[in-house]
Structure formats: structure tokens, C-alpha cells
Scaffold this active site. Structure first.
Site, short mmCIF file in Angstrom:
data_model
loop_
_atom_site.label_atom_id
_atom_site.label_comp_id
_atom_site.label_asym_id
_atom_site.label_seq_id
_atom_site.Cartn_x
_atom_site.Cartn_y
_atom_site.Cartn_z
N ARG A 180 0.85 -1.19 0.00
CA ARG A 180 0.00 0.00 0.00
C ARG A 180 0.88 1.24 0.00
NH1 ARG A 180 -5.24 0.20 -0.16
NH2 ARG A 180 -5.38 1.79 1.45
N HIS A 203 13.09 -2.72 0.18
CA HIS A 203 12.83 -2.86 -1.26
C HIS A 203 13.90 -3.77 -1.86
CE1 HIS A 203 11.28 -1.79 -5.17
NE2 HIS A 203 12.52 -1.65 -5.58
#
Ligand code: GRF
Length: 200
Positions: free
Chosen positions: A90, A108
Site C-alpha cells: 500500500r 525494497h
């Protein structure tokens, strides 16, 4: 003990690695809540198995702002000082980012600023990169963008496919996230522009 809150949407292997490091005494923190925006996420079962407080706050059918308000409230009720996004699919509203200034981390699977967004491992393969890796960074108002806390490098082999490369990156993610949390919780780092530096 500093309290952290972990936001998940799926598998939860980064959450599990953090929980295992805490349980083994390698990371001094307490996970006070795990919040998933998806019912049935494997991470929810993993939290329950470990006796870690867990909440499912479905995002489906809600505006980003109203869902984020519910999540902020749950984090506050749990006394969370640091929010860790771990496979949380999100984008955060400005209100969320402002509620925890410089207190939200994300992981990431690339060496940012290369390959932001979805399918970062496939992006690295398609680009022909010789090295990639993972990045833990503070969250700001742009996707995969805030100041970098920890990066770990993974060499891309000619024989790699998406699954072998993703697996080797994931191993490094599991180390990097706890390193970054320890660094931030130690209070030893300061943010100067884009740079996260160790306090002298
Ligand atoms: C990881 O590759 C992470 O870098 C990315 O989403 C994936 C989540 O995996 N943001 P998991 O749910 O922690 O296993």
C-alpha cells in the site's frame, strides 16, 4: 524496550526474520503489533504462532485516508515508536507519513534508486544488471525514495532466473532489515537531506 509495529500484506518472511532476531537476542526491540491489510496473509498466521499481537485491518473498499487512520490508531494504541513496512502493498497517505515523522521504514528488493516499484528483481534481470540487492530506507512522500539506511549487494549470475535471484536477495533482506532497525533505534543516526549519517 523500543516498540515496533510491522505492516504486512502477504508472506511475511521479513517480519519472521525480525521476530527471530529479537527472540535470539540479536535485536533489542519488541514487536508490539503486526497489522495486515489482507485477510488470510501468511504473515498473520506466523504472528499468531509466535504469540505476537496481530490485527487485520482490511483496506478493500475504504479510501486510503480512512484506512490509514485506522492503522495509525492501532499503532498508537500499541505504543509503537517505529513502523516497519515489510511487504506492505500500500502507498501511505501524507497523514500517515506525518503521524510518524522519520519513524517509518521500508524494505525494497533492489539497490535504490535503481529499479523502484513492482518486480524489482525482474527489472534487474531484464536490464542486465551485474549487481543488485536490497535497500532499507525511511519512507517519504515518494515511492521507494526516502533516505537510505542500509543496503546489501547481491551479484547477478548469468545462470540466474527470477526465483534464484529473488531468493538470494531475500536472504540479504532478512539481515538488512534488522541491521537498519538497530541503527535507527540506537538513536545514533541523523538525517541530513538524503543522507543518513552516524552521529559523532
Ligand atoms: C520483499 O521482497 C520486500 O523487499 C518487498 O516485498 C517482499 C516482501 O516479502 N517489499 P515478505 O512478505 O517479507 O516475505
Amino acid at each position: 524496550m523500543k516498540r515496533i509495529g510491522i505492516l504486512v500484506s502477504g508472506r511475511g518472511s521479513n517480519f519472521i526474520a525480525i521476530a527471530d532476531n529479537i527472540a535470539a537476542g540479536r535485536l533489542h526491540a519488541e514487536i508490539s503489533i503486526v497489522i495486515s491489510n489482507r485477510e488470510g496473509a501468511a504473515a498473520v498466521d506466523a504472528a499468531k504462532e509466535r504469540g505476537i499481537r496481530c490485527a487485520v485491518i482490511p483496506s478493500k473498499g475504504k479510501t486510503r485516508e480512512s484506512h490509514d487512520q485506522e492503522v495509525i490508531l492501532a499503532l498508537r494504541e500499541a505504543g509503537v515508536e517505529l513502523v516497519c513496512l515489510a511487504g506492505y502493498m500500500r502507498l501511505l497517505s501524507p497523514a500517515f507519513i506525518n503521524a510518524f515523522p522519520h519513524r517509518i521504514l521500508n524494505i525494497h528488493p533492489s539497490l535504490l534508486p535503481a529499479f523502484p516499484g513492482l518486480d524489482a528483481q525482474q527489472q534487474a534481470l531484464d536490464y542486465g544488471a551485474k549487481v543488485t540487492g536490497c535497500t532499507v530506507h525511511f519512507v517519504d512522500d515518494q515511492l521507494d525514495h526516502g533516505p537510505i539506511i542500509v543496503q546489501r549487494v547481491v551479484h547477478v549470475m548469468e545462470t540466474d532466473d527470477i526465483s534464484t535471484l529473488s531468493a538470494r536477495i531475500l536472504e540479504q533482506e532478512h539481515i538488512a532489515y534488522s541491521e537498519a532497525i538497530a541503527k535507527v533505534l540506537s538513536g545514533d543516526c541523523k538525517i541530513e537531506g538524503r543522507c543518513v549519517r552516524t552521529k559523532q
